[in-house]
Design a protein around this motif. Structure first.
Motif, short mmCIF file in Angstrom:
data_model
loop_
_atom_site.label_atom_id
_atom_site.label_comp_id
_atom_site.label_asym_id
_atom_site.label_seq_id
_atom_site.Cartn_x
_atom_site.Cartn_y
_atom_site.Cartn_z
N PHE A 39 1.12 -0.95 -0.05
CA PHE A 39 -0.20 0.02 0.30
C PHE A 39 1.31 1.02 -0.12
CE2 PHE A 39 -3.00 -2.82 0.83
CZ PHE A 39 -4.24 -2.52 0.75
N GLY A 40 2.11 1.63 -0.86
CA GLY A 40 2.85 2.35 -0.90
C GLY A 40 3.67 2.31 -0.10
N LEU A 41 4.06 2.16 1.07
CA LEU A 41 5.19 2.00 2.26
C LEU A 41 5.70 1.24 1.95
CD1 LEU A 41 2.17 1.81 5.47
CD2 LEU A 41 3.64 3.74 3.76
N ARG A 42 6.95 1.46 2.18
CA ARG A 42 8.42 0.48 1.68
C ARG A 42 8.41 -1.22 2.90
NH1 ARG A 42 13.83 3.57 1.10
NH2 ARG A 42 14.74 1.35 2.22
N LEU A 43 8.62 -1.79 2.57
CA LEU A 43 8.62 -3.62 3.46
C LEU A 43 10.41 -2.70 4.13
CD1 LEU A 43 8.79 -5.72 1.07
CD2 LEU A 43 6.92 -5.15 2.35
N ASN A 44 10.24 -3.28 5.45
CA ASN A 44 11.63 -3.30 5.99
C ASN A 44 12.24 -3.92 6.16
OD1 ASN A 44 8.88 -2.32 8.11
ND2 ASN A 44 8.89 -4.26 8.92
N GLY A 45 12.72 -5.07 5.79
CA GLY A 45 14.37 -6.19 5.71
C GLY A 45 13.55 -7.39 5.16
N PRO A 46 13.04 -7.41 4.17
CA PRO A 46 12.68 -8.93 3.74
C PRO A 46 14.24 -9.27 3.63
CG PRO A 46 12.78 -7.84 1.82
CD PRO A 46 13.14 -6.60 2.97
N ASN A 47 14.12 -10.56 4.65
CA ASN A 47 14.82 -11.45 4.85
C ASN A 47 16.07 -13.03 4.20
OD1 ASN A 47 16.49 -13.72 7.06
ND2 ASN A 47 16.67 -11.45 8.49
N ASP A 48 14.45 -13.52 4.21
CA ASP A 48 14.54 -14.91 3.71
C ASP A 48 13.18 -15.31 3.48
OD1 ASP A 48 15.57 -17.05 3.15
OD2 ASP A 48 16.23 -18.01 4.84
N LEU A 49 13.54 -16.30 2.15
CA LEU A 49 12.04 -16.61 1.57
C LEU A 49 12.02 -17.65 1.06
CD1 LEU A 49 12.50 -16.75 -2.05
CD2 LEU A 49 13.03 -14.59 -1.57
N THR A 50 11.02 -18.74 0.57
CA THR A 50 10.50 -19.89 -0.21
C THR A 50 9.26 -19.56 -0.47
OG1 THR A 50 10.45 -22.08 1.23
CG2 THR A 50 9.37 -20.49 2.18
N TRP A 51 9.49 -20.41 -1.58
CA TRP A 51 8.39 -21.28 -2.60
C TRP A 51 7.04 -22.72 -1.83
CZ3 TRP A 51 6.32 -19.27 -6.57
CH2 TRP A 51 6.18 -17.77 -6.20
N GLY A 52 6.37 -22.59 -2.12
CA GLY A 52 5.72 -23.62 -1.48
C GLY A 52 4.39 -24.05 -2.66
N CYS A 53 3.75 -24.82 -3.15
CA CYS A 53 2.71 -25.56 -3.98
C CYS A 53 2.51 -26.72 -3.46
CB CYS A 53 3.98 -26.05 -5.08
SG CYS A 53 5.19 -25.16 -5.75
N ARG A 54 1.00 -26.82 -3.88
CA ARG A 54 -0.02 -27.09 -4.22
C ARG A 54 -0.70 -27.31 -4.83
NH1 ARG A 54 -0.76 -28.01 1.78
NH2 ARG A 54 -2.10 -29.53 1.85
N ASP A 55 -1.19 -28.65 -5.71
CA ASP A 55 -1.70 -28.45 -6.59
C ASP A 55 -1.20 -28.03 -7.95
OD1 ASP A 55 -3.79 -30.71 -5.78
OD2 ASP A 55 -4.78 -28.99 -4.35
N ASN A 56 -2.23 -26.75 -8.39
CA ASN A 56 -1.17 -26.12 -9.69
C ASN A 56 -1.75 -24.48 -9.00
OD1 ASN A 56 -1.16 -27.83 -11.48
ND2 ASN A 56 -4.08 -27.69 -11.53
N ASN A 57 -1.06 -24.11 -7.64
CA ASN A 57 -1.47 -23.54 -7.10
C ASN A 57 0.86 -23.14 -6.53
OD1 ASN A 57 -4.00 -22.35 -7.61
ND2 ASN A 57 -4.37 -23.34 -6.29
N SER A 58 0.89 -21.95 -6.33
CA SER A 58 2.34 -21.72 -5.58
C SER A 58 2.63 -20.25 -4.86
CB SER A 58 3.59 -21.73 -7.21
OG SER A 58 3.91 -21.03 -7.62
N TRP A 59 3.04 -20.07 -3.86
CA TRP A 59 3.04 -19.56 -2.98
C TRP A 59 4.72 -18.72 -2.73
CZ3 TRP A 59 -0.35 -23.27 -1.68
CH2 TRP A 59 -1.27 -23.41 -2.01
N LEU A 60 4.39 -17.56 -2.69
CA LEU A 60 5.94 -17.04 -2.08
C LEU A 60 6.04 -16.39 -0.86
CD1 LEU A 60 8.84 -15.49 -3.67
CD2 LEU A 60 8.17 -14.65 -1.76
N PHE A 61 6.41 -17.15 0.77
CA PHE A 61 6.47 -17.10 2.05
C PHE A 61 7.82 -16.01 1.92
CE2 PHE A 61 4.32 -20.08 1.40
CZ PHE A 61 2.73 -20.21 2.28
#
Length: 411
Positions: A193-215
């Motif tokens: 919503f137009g505000l800076r993120l604080n500081g992305p530290n780490d990430l991972t992907w998850g997949c179920r069926d035909n869907n995928s999400w980045l955490f």
């Protein structure tokens, strides 16, 4: 029963009792086998210190054997190691620069490990280890001119490298997507919503069926690079759905105050997130104490939390999975059998999917880098790379060979 047979039968019953309080001799010369009961029952004269390794606890056998590279509490860990496994030195930076500090992304189909350096003069950068010739090249800017600024954690998914960057005073923190062949980059997330993120530290992907999400986890680390731009949104763990084009906070700071490492398991049914313990950081701007000019940063726990991950990609059923003995569970990786690997101050600790500590790659066996900052830990992060562990040790890189591939491919 023959007389001698009876004697041997009685001795067989006594041997496990006698061995309980001592290191168990094993055939592997680089493995120190300790009874797992020593993790909670040593002796009446034991004395530990949270600033020291568990292996330095008074009451243990603090001999030179404690410098062995591998500490096993369970057969499972010992069986993971190749017969001749040791800490193999792969690389030392010729300029004594801290190239190997964070991230540890195995780009499996290119035989590479991507990593980020420690911050020098408020700048960290990406380096790429070519496992075929053990060379390291810096990636200061993408081939299409996008600076991958102050990288921290990351992952590899569907042929692209994803990096969490902390930004600086000019460029906001962001999540980057990079093509490992062309090295072209694009920013996929840089605000809420137009505000800076604080500081992305780490990430991972998850997949179920035909869907995928980045955490990804987001914490105030970018404050140290932005030189005065205080965080504008609460710390949180986020879920980005590229199909639905939606970014949502899914774990708030009342559950995990300063989220750090994050990973999903192979079938995307579990999500693991680590918290950050308290540290006093001069000038950080977080909750100044009444008795010191230093500031308070982080929570009071170095915990690892486990969540169930629903088929819709939302985490639920939080539970405490483990607490590190010392330091932060910064590096966090999972293998294909559900074991959880964390880079802690004592070393790389391996836990079963139920939380049992199976063993450790011993930080005391890794040569401390000769740098001005003598407090720098000998290892910070690592990569699971098929049948190898690649250890990021500040100015140096090591590998440990395993008996078999524990990850076939990493997302």
């Amino acid at each position: 029963m023959h007389y001698l047979t009876r004697i041997w039968a009685h001795l067989a019953l006594l041997i496990p009792l006698v061995a309980k309080s001592f290191a168990v001799a094993v055939a592997h010369q680089n493995v120190l086998r300790l009874n797992p009961t020593l993790l909670y029952n040593i002796s009446t004269n034991f004395a530990g210190n949270s600033s020291d390794s568990f292996l330095q606890t008074t009451g243990l056998d603090n001999s030179t054997a404690m410098m062995r590279p591998f500490i096993a509490y369970d057969d499972e860990f010992e069986h993971l190691l190749a017969k001749d496994a040791t800490l193999e030195h792969l690389y030392t930076n010729p300029d004594n620069k801290p190239v190997a500090d964070e991230m540890g992304i195995w780009v499996w189909d290119h035989n590479e490990v991507w990593m980020s350096s420690s911050s020098v003069d408020n700048i960290s950068y990406t380096s790429i280890l070519d496992l075929s010739d053990q060379s390291v090249k810096p990636l200061l800017v993408s081939s299409n001119g996008i600076p991958i600024l102050n990288p921290n954690g990351g992952g590899y998914f569907n042929g692209k490298v994803y990096i969490a960057g902390d930004g600086n005073a000019t460029i906001p923190p962001a999540i980057y997507e990079i093509d490992p062949v062309t090295l072209d980059a694009r920013i996929i997330i840089d605000s809420y919503f137009g505000l800076r993120l604080n500081g992305p530290n780490d990430l991972t992907w998850g997949c179920r069926d035909n869907n995928s999400w980045l955490f990804f986890t987001d914490d105030p680390l970018s404050y140290y690079y932005s030189k005065g731009d205080f965080p504008t949104i609460p710390d949180a763990t986020w879920r980005w759905d590229p199909k639905e084009e939606t970014l949502l906070p899914v774990i708030d700071r009342t559950d995990i105050l300063i989220p750090n490492g994050i990973r999903v398991n192979k079938d995307s049914t579990k999500l693991y997130v680590t918290d950050t313990p308290s540290t006093q950081v001069p000038g950080s701007g977080f909750e100044q104490t009444s008795t010191s000019p230093e500031q308070y940063y982080g929570s009071d726990t170095s915990a690892i939390y486990e969540f169930d991950l629903g088929p819709d990609g939302f985490p639920y059923n939080k539970r405490l999975f483990g607490i590190t003995q010392r330091g932060i569970s910064d590096g966090l990786h999972l293998d294909d059998d559900g074991r959880i690997w964390t880079a802690e101050a004592d070393g790389i600790v391996i836990r079963s999917s139920s939380g049992k500590v199976l063993g450790m790659i011993n930080a005391l066996a890794i040569q401390r880098p000769k740098v001005a900052d003598s407090s720098q830990l000998p290892l910070q992060n690592f990569a699971l790379a098929g049948d190898r562990i690649i250890i990021l040790a500040y100015t140096q890189i090591y590998q440990v060979r395993l008996s078999h591939a524990i990850v076939k491919s990493m997302t």
